[in-house]
Motif scaffolding. Structure first.
Motif, PDB file in Angstrom:
ATOM      1  N   LEU A   1       0.829  -1.206   0.000  1.00  8.14           N
ATOM      2  CA  LEU A   1       0.000   0.000   0.000  1.00  8.14           C
ATOM      3  C   LEU A   1       0.860   1.252   0.000  1.00  8.14           C
ATOM      4  N   LEU A   2       1.797   1.339   0.930  1.00  2.00           N
ATOM      5  CA  LEU A   2       2.627   2.539   1.055  1.00  2.00           C
ATOM      6  C   LEU A   2       3.543   2.701  -0.151  1.00  2.00           C
TER       7      LEU A   2
ATOM      8  N   ASP B   1       4.241   5.633  -3.087  1.00  2.00           N
ATOM      9  CA  ASP B   1       5.621   6.134  -3.026  1.00  2.00           C
ATOM     10  C   ASP B   1       5.890   6.869  -1.711  1.00  2.00           C
ATOM     11  N   ILE B   2       5.333   6.320  -0.620  1.00  2.00           N
ATOM     12  CA  ILE B   2       5.466   6.932   0.703  1.00  2.00           C
ATOM     13  C   ILE B   2       6.608   6.259   1.468  1.00  2.00           C
ATOM     14  N   ASN B   3       7.488   7.053   2.008  1.00  2.00           N
ATOM     15  CA  ASN B   3       8.608   6.516   2.778  1.00  2.00           C
ATOM     16  C   ASN B   3       8.109   5.813   4.039  1.00  2.00           C
ATOM     17  N   HIS B   4       8.687   4.647   4.315  1.00  2.00           N
ATOM     18  CA  HIS B   4       8.259   3.886   5.490  1.00  2.00           C
ATOM     19  C   HIS B   4       9.287   2.830   5.863  1.00  2.00           C
TER      20      HIS B   4
ATOM     21  N   GLY C   1       7.143  11.927   1.957  1.00  4.40           N
ATOM     22  CA  GLY C   1       6.275  11.803   3.120  1.00  4.40           C
ATOM     23  C   GLY C   1       4.820  11.608   2.717  1.00  4.40           C
ATOM     24  N   LEU C   2       4.056  11.007   3.582  1.00  6.42           N
ATOM     25  CA  LEU C   2       2.639  10.787   3.314  1.00  6.42           C
ATOM     26  C   LEU C   2       1.932  12.130   3.112  1.00  6.42           C
ATOM     27  N   PRO C   3       1.174  12.286   2.014  1.00  6.80           N
ATOM     28  CA  PRO C   3       0.458  13.552   1.778  1.00  6.80           C
ATOM     29  C   PRO C   3      -0.701  13.703   2.755  1.00  6.80           C
ATOM     30  N   VAL C   4      -0.455  14.380   3.823  1.00  9.47           N
ATOM     31  CA  VAL C   4      -1.370  14.450   4.954  1.00  9.47           C
ATOM     32  C   VAL C   4      -2.749  14.949   4.545  1.00  9.47           C
TER      33      VAL C   4
END
Length: 298
Positions: A95-96, A100-103, A184-187
């Protein structure tokens, strides 16, 4: 800002700033973890209490544990008692990674000692978030992968310390996942998802939801039957009331089997409801899960 403490009994933090960002620090501490080999379960419990490093990434009003956490820059999700490490971590990583969300994902110190998946996910946030928004982001991510997480940090204590990766003999077979080439996740985008469909993403604590005004006075079995029938008709809108998709299916299966005493009928209902989901459990996986669930229905 990064706040660290050794063990969970300390009353003060040691804080510092990382020029490359808070998430970079988490990545480095995951790449070069603490190690606690050749320890029994009891010794590891003591290690958690007194030696393991814990962190909060964000901003706090002071340097003491009693001080208020204003916001967080890394979102953490703890997954316990759900499937297994490889399956749960893959769901979250897929999912992340798709966004393309850093994790980072790593096994907790309890992995390999207690049953089921025991893992922690750290997600870089595009901007610092307060407790209310943190809950929304946490909920959207968990509902999207149909996993049930520890709600302590989002429902009870925004101050909760997050354990960093500790490599042990018991969890060494489960390797961490590091994804740090994205963003970063687009809040704001994820908060819009939550606000647009609150009923879908709202986290429920109990298997059977609290009694609403129009249910007051009815016996518990009536309320349970209503919930189960509503779930059969619309599982996507109800599965979070059970704490996750898997929990919904096993609860529903147990409910059907109780009155039918027939595994074939029960399996048919479980399969029917699973296939109504937007991302159903694959047939082969569902068969294996069903066999495990059915043992508890006896």
């Amino acid at each position: 800002m990064i706040y660290l403490t050794k063990g969970i009994k300390q009353s003060e933090y040691k804080g510092y700033r990382e020029t490359n960002g808070d998430f970079y620090n988490l990545v480095e501490l995951t790449r070069k973890p603490q190690q606690a080999f050749n320890k029994s379960a009891k010794q590891l419990a003591e290690y958690k209490q007194n030696t393991a490093i814990y962190a909060i990434y964000g901003n706090i009003t002071g340097m003491k544990r009693k001080d208020e956490v204003i916001n967080r820059t890394v979102l953490f999700i703890d997954v316990d008692d759900e499937s297994n490490y490889s399956e749960a971590s893959k769901r979250l990583d897929d999912l992340l990674g798709a966004y393309d969300i850093n994790h980072v994902i790593y096994p907790t110190i309890s992995n390999g000692i207690k049953e089921g998946a025991r893992l922690r996910v750290g997600v870089e946030l595009g901007k610092p978030v307060n407790a209310d928004d943190y809950l929304k982001l946490w909920s959207v991510l968990l509902v999207s992968v149909r996993l049930h997480g520890d709600q302590t940090a989002v429902n009870h204590s925004f101050k909760q310390l997050q354990g960093l990766f500790v490599q042990t003999e018991q969890n060494s077979d489960n390797r961490p996942i590091i994804y740090d080439t994205g963003h970063g996740l687009p809040v704001d985008e994820f908060i819009k998802l939550y606000d647009a469909n609150t009923n879908k993403y709202k986290v429920q604590k109990r298997v059977v939801a609290d009694i609403s005004d129009d249910e007051a006075g009815f016996p518990r079995w009536v309320i349970t039957n209503r919930l189960m029938l509503n779930t059969i008709m619309d599982p996507e809108s109800n599965f979070q009331r059970f704490g996750g998709w898997d929990n919904m299916l096993t609860a529903l299966g147990g409910w059907v089997f109780k009155d039918t005493q027939n595994f074939v009928t029960t399996a048919g209902i479980v399969e029917y409801v699973n296939n109504k989901g937007s991302n159903p459990i694959e047939e082969s996986e569902l068969v294996n899960k069903f066999k495990t669930w059915a043992k508890g229905w006896h």
